[in-house]
Design a protein around this motif. Structure first.
Motif, PDB file in Angstrom:
ATOM      1  N   TYR A  11     -25.695  -8.372  -6.038  1.00  0.00           N
ATOM      2  CA  TYR A  11     -25.218  -8.211  -7.414  1.00  0.00           C
ATOM      3  C   TYR A  11     -24.905  -6.752  -7.758  1.00  0.00           C
ATOM      4  CZ  TYR A  11     -27.332 -12.829  -7.680  1.00  0.00           C
ATOM      5  OH  TYR A  11     -27.660 -14.135  -7.446  1.00  0.00           O
ATOM      6  N   GLY A  12     -25.603  -5.833  -7.137  1.00  0.00           N
ATOM      7  CA  GLY A  12     -25.448  -4.431  -7.505  1.00  0.00           C
ATOM      8  C   GLY A  12     -24.114  -3.828  -7.141  1.00  0.00           C
ATOM      9  N   ARG A  13     -23.416  -4.411  -6.160  1.00  0.00           N
ATOM     10  CA  ARG A  13     -22.148  -3.841  -5.707  1.00  0.00           C
ATOM     11  C   ARG A  13     -20.924  -4.566  -6.263  1.00  0.00           C
ATOM     12  NH1 ARG A  13     -23.267  -2.501   0.734  1.00  0.00           N
ATOM     13  NH2 ARG A  13     -25.012  -1.053   0.391  1.00  0.00           N
ATOM     14  N   LEU A  14     -21.145  -5.474  -7.189  1.00  0.00           N
ATOM     15  CA  LEU A  14     -20.020  -6.225  -7.744  1.00  0.00           C
ATOM     16  C   LEU A  14     -19.257  -5.430  -8.789  1.00  0.00           C
ATOM     17  CD1 LEU A  14     -21.583  -9.797  -8.119  1.00  0.00           C
ATOM     18  CD2 LEU A  14     -20.021  -8.982  -6.352  1.00  0.00           C
ATOM     19  N   ASP A  15     -19.920  -4.464  -9.414  1.00  0.00           N
ATOM     20  CA  ASP A  15     -19.295  -3.692 -10.485  1.00  0.00           C
ATOM     21  C   ASP A  15     -19.046  -2.265 -10.020  1.00  0.00           C
ATOM     22  OD1 ASP A  15     -19.424  -5.581 -12.916  1.00  0.00           O
ATOM     23  OD2 ASP A  15     -21.475  -5.635 -12.150  1.00  0.00           O
ATOM     24  N   ARG A  16     -17.838  -1.793 -10.257  1.00  0.00           N
ATOM     25  CA  ARG A  16     -17.497  -0.422  -9.883  1.00  0.00           C
ATOM     26  C   ARG A  16     -17.818   0.565 -10.996  1.00  0.00           C
ATOM     27  NH1 ARG A  16     -11.593  -1.206  -6.871  1.00  0.00           N
ATOM     28  NH2 ARG A  16     -12.339  -2.612  -5.218  1.00  0.00           N
ATOM     29  N   GLY A  17     -17.741   0.131 -12.234  1.00  0.00           N
ATOM     30  CA  GLY A  17     -18.054   1.006 -13.355  1.00  0.00           C
ATOM     31  C   GLY A  17     -19.526   0.942 -13.708  1.00  0.00           C
ATOM     32  N   PHE A  18     -19.861   1.550 -14.869  1.00  0.00           N
ATOM     33  CA  PHE A  18     -21.266   1.556 -15.281  1.00  0.00           C
ATOM     34  C   PHE A  18     -21.609   0.378 -16.179  1.00  0.00           C
ATOM     35  CE2 PHE A  18     -20.746   2.814 -19.679  1.00  0.00           C
ATOM     36  CZ  PHE A  18     -19.534   3.484 -19.688  1.00  0.00           C
ATOM     37  N   VAL A  19     -20.628  -0.476 -16.487  1.00  0.00           N
ATOM     38  CA  VAL A  19     -20.898  -1.678 -17.275  1.00  0.00           C
ATOM     39  C   VAL A  19     -21.057  -2.852 -16.307  1.00  0.00           C
ATOM     40  CG1 VAL A  19     -20.097  -3.190 -19.115  1.00  0.00           C
ATOM     41  CG2 VAL A  19     -19.522  -0.751 -19.172  1.00  0.00           C
ATOM     42  N   PRO A  20     -22.265  -3.402 -16.179  1.00  0.00           N
ATOM     43  CA  PRO A  20     -22.531  -4.413 -15.141  1.00  0.00           C
ATOM     44  C   PRO A  20     -22.108  -5.819 -15.555  1.00  0.00           C
ATOM     45  CG  PRO A  20     -24.541  -3.964 -16.336  1.00  0.00           C
ATOM     46  CD  PRO A  20     -23.485  -3.060 -16.930  1.00  0.00           C
ATOM     47  N   VAL A  21     -20.833  -5.993 -15.866  1.00  0.00           N
ATOM     48  CA  VAL A  21     -20.374  -7.282 -16.381  1.00  0.00           C
ATOM     49  C   VAL A  21     -20.354  -8.334 -15.277  1.00  0.00           C
ATOM     50  CG1 VAL A  21     -18.466  -8.506 -17.466  1.00  0.00           C
ATOM     51  CG2 VAL A  21     -19.018  -6.176 -18.187  1.00  0.00           C
ATOM     52  N   GLU A  22     -19.672  -8.035 -14.181  1.00  0.00           N
ATOM     53  CA  GLU A  22     -19.504  -9.040 -13.130  1.00  0.00           C
ATOM     54  C   GLU A  22     -20.833  -9.392 -12.470  1.00  0.00           C
ATOM     55  OE1 GLU A  22     -16.725  -9.857  -9.154  1.00  0.00           O
ATOM     56  OE2 GLU A  22     -16.402  -8.085 -10.427  1.00  0.00           O
ATOM     57  N   GLY A  23     -21.647  -8.376 -12.185  1.00  0.00           N
ATOM     58  CA  GLY A  23     -22.941  -8.649 -11.569  1.00  0.00           C
ATOM     59  C   GLY A  23     -23.846  -9.461 -12.475  1.00  0.00           C
ATOM     60  N   ALA A  24     -23.838  -9.137 -13.768  1.00  0.00           N
ATOM     61  CA  ALA A  24     -24.670  -9.874 -14.717  1.00  0.00           C
ATOM     62  C   ALA A  24     -24.193 -11.315 -14.859  1.00  0.00           C
ATOM     63  CB  ALA A  24     -24.658  -9.175 -16.071  1.00  0.00           C
ATOM     64  N   MET A  25     -22.884 -11.517 -14.951  1.00  0.00           N
ATOM     65  CA  MET A  25     -22.355 -12.873 -15.098  1.00  0.00           C
ATOM     66  C   MET A  25     -22.657 -13.719 -13.862  1.00  0.00           C
ATOM     67  SD  MET A  25     -21.156 -13.000 -18.118  1.00  0.00           S
ATOM     68  CE  MET A  25     -20.285 -14.562 -18.042  1.00  0.00           C
ATOM     69  N   ARG A  26     -22.546 -13.111 -12.688  1.00  0.00           N
ATOM     70  CA  ARG A  26     -22.862 -13.851 -11.459  1.00  0.00           C
ATOM     71  C   ARG A  26     -24.340 -14.242 -11.428  1.00  0.00           C
ATOM     72  NH1 ARG A  26     -21.020 -13.421  -6.134  1.00  0.00           N
ATOM     73  NH2 ARG A  26     -18.956 -13.124  -7.059  1.00  0.00           N
ATOM     74  N   ALA A  27     -25.211 -13.326 -11.828  1.00  0.00           N
ATOM     75  CA  ALA A  27     -26.646 -13.618 -11.824  1.00  0.00           C
ATOM     76  C   ALA A  27     -27.002 -14.676 -12.863  1.00  0.00           C
ATOM     77  CB  ALA A  27     -27.440 -12.339 -12.083  1.00  0.00           C
ATOM     78  N   ILE A  28     -26.350 -14.636 -14.020  1.00  0.00           N
ATOM     79  CA  ILE A  28     -26.602 -15.653 -15.050  1.00  0.00           C
ATOM     80  C   ILE A  28     -26.280 -17.041 -14.510  1.00  0.00           C
ATOM     81  CG2 ILE A  28     -25.804 -16.532 -17.280  1.00  0.00           C
ATOM     82  CD1 ILE A  28     -25.433 -13.632 -18.169  1.00  0.00           C
TER      83      ILE A  28
END
Length: 288
Positions: free
Chosen positions: A177-194
């Motif tokens: 999950y940590g490498r899914l987002d390139r910026g500092f807003v963890p949108v993609e990683g958070a959505m995947r984990a949800i």
């Protein structure tokens, strides 16, 4: 020699605009003048001292009464003070027990717990912006400051929360999950984990708890009449700093121990304790 004094009355629209603002100031000063007295006792003394005969004076006293805390005395009436048995406190406890179900039934490790607690910060910020927006809506002069403070809070708290979330996802989410987002807003990683951990129901329960507290304490119990946007602006930061420093440290220890069940349960209990303490403190001391 008799001189006729001409009394100039302020326009009615000006009186309506200024009354809420002046009532807020008077209410704050009356609480300082009569420490330990509740709203009824303070209003009784004000009416005895001023005894207004005109409509404007009576309207001012009514406006002051609305902005006084229900009770500032150490021994307050049971219905004037929030306790752990109050509806909003019980809703908070119930919502925080749902992550325990996820740990016991679905075997959640530490990452989804910390992510869920971070997502709750977004909910807290959203309702705090609503609190600021609806603070003493009758005070028309206060709306001018809200036009600046509410957008500023949304931007500043949003940046603060985004950086906090990036730490949670990158440090505890691992490569998945940590490498899914390139910026500092963890949108993609958070959505995947949800989606992967099925956090939707737990997040909805936590959001529902805050929504109920907003309706019950802020709107129905009338806290909005005494609220100050400038003071509300700093409230979520206190919760985030105190609670999540403890949670992140506990999460790091739990992760180092390979997420044993007892450590996860302790982490949830720690969070409930911090949340409940902050909730009782916030609503026991009405914002002025």
């Amino acid at each position: 020699m008799n001189s006729n004094k001409k009394i100039i009355k302020a326009p009615s629209w000006f009186v309506r605009v200024m009354t809420p603002m002046l009532a807020r100031i008077v209410a704050r000063e009356m609480v300082k003048k009569y420490p330990g007295l509740g709203a009824d006792e303070i209003m009784a003394r004000m009416r005895a001292e001023s005894n207004p005969t005109d409509e404007a004076g009576r309207r001012m006293l009514d406006a002051v009464a609305l902005r006084l805390p229900a009770s500032s005395a150490p021994e307050a009436k049971p219905d004037a003070v929030i306790s752990w048995r109050s509806p909003s406190s019980l809703a908070l406890i119930a919502a925080n027990l749902l992550p325990l179900y996820g740990v016991l039934v679905f075997g959640w490790p530490v990452f989804p717990l910390l992510l869920l607690f971070w997502l709750e910060n977004v909910v807290v910020g959203t309702f705090n912006a609503l609190r600021m927006l609806l603070a003493d809506p009758a005070d028309l002069a206060l709306w001018a400051s809200k036009l600046f403070m509410v957008p500023f809070f949304c931007f500043h708290y949003g940046m603060f929360t985004a950086i906090h979330g990036s730490f949670v996802v990158s440090l505890f989410g691992g490569k998945a999950y940590g490498r899914l987002d390139r910026g500092f807003v963890p949108v993609e990683g958070a959505m995947r984990a949800i989606a992967d951990f099925d956090l939707g129901p737990a997040l909805a329960m936590l959001a529902g708890s805050h929504a109920f507290s907003f309706l019950w304490n802020y709107l129905i119990r009338g806290e909005f009449r005494r609220a100050s946007p400038s003071e509300l602006m700093g409230q979520p930061y206190k919760r985030v700093v105190v609670l999540h420093v403890a949670i992140l440290l506990g999460g790091a220890v739990t992760m180092a121990l390979d997420s044993p069940l007892w450590a996860l349960v302790f982490l949830i209990a720690l969070k409930i304790g911090f949340d409940l303490r902050a909730h009782l403190k916030e609503h026991a001391q009405p914002v002025s």
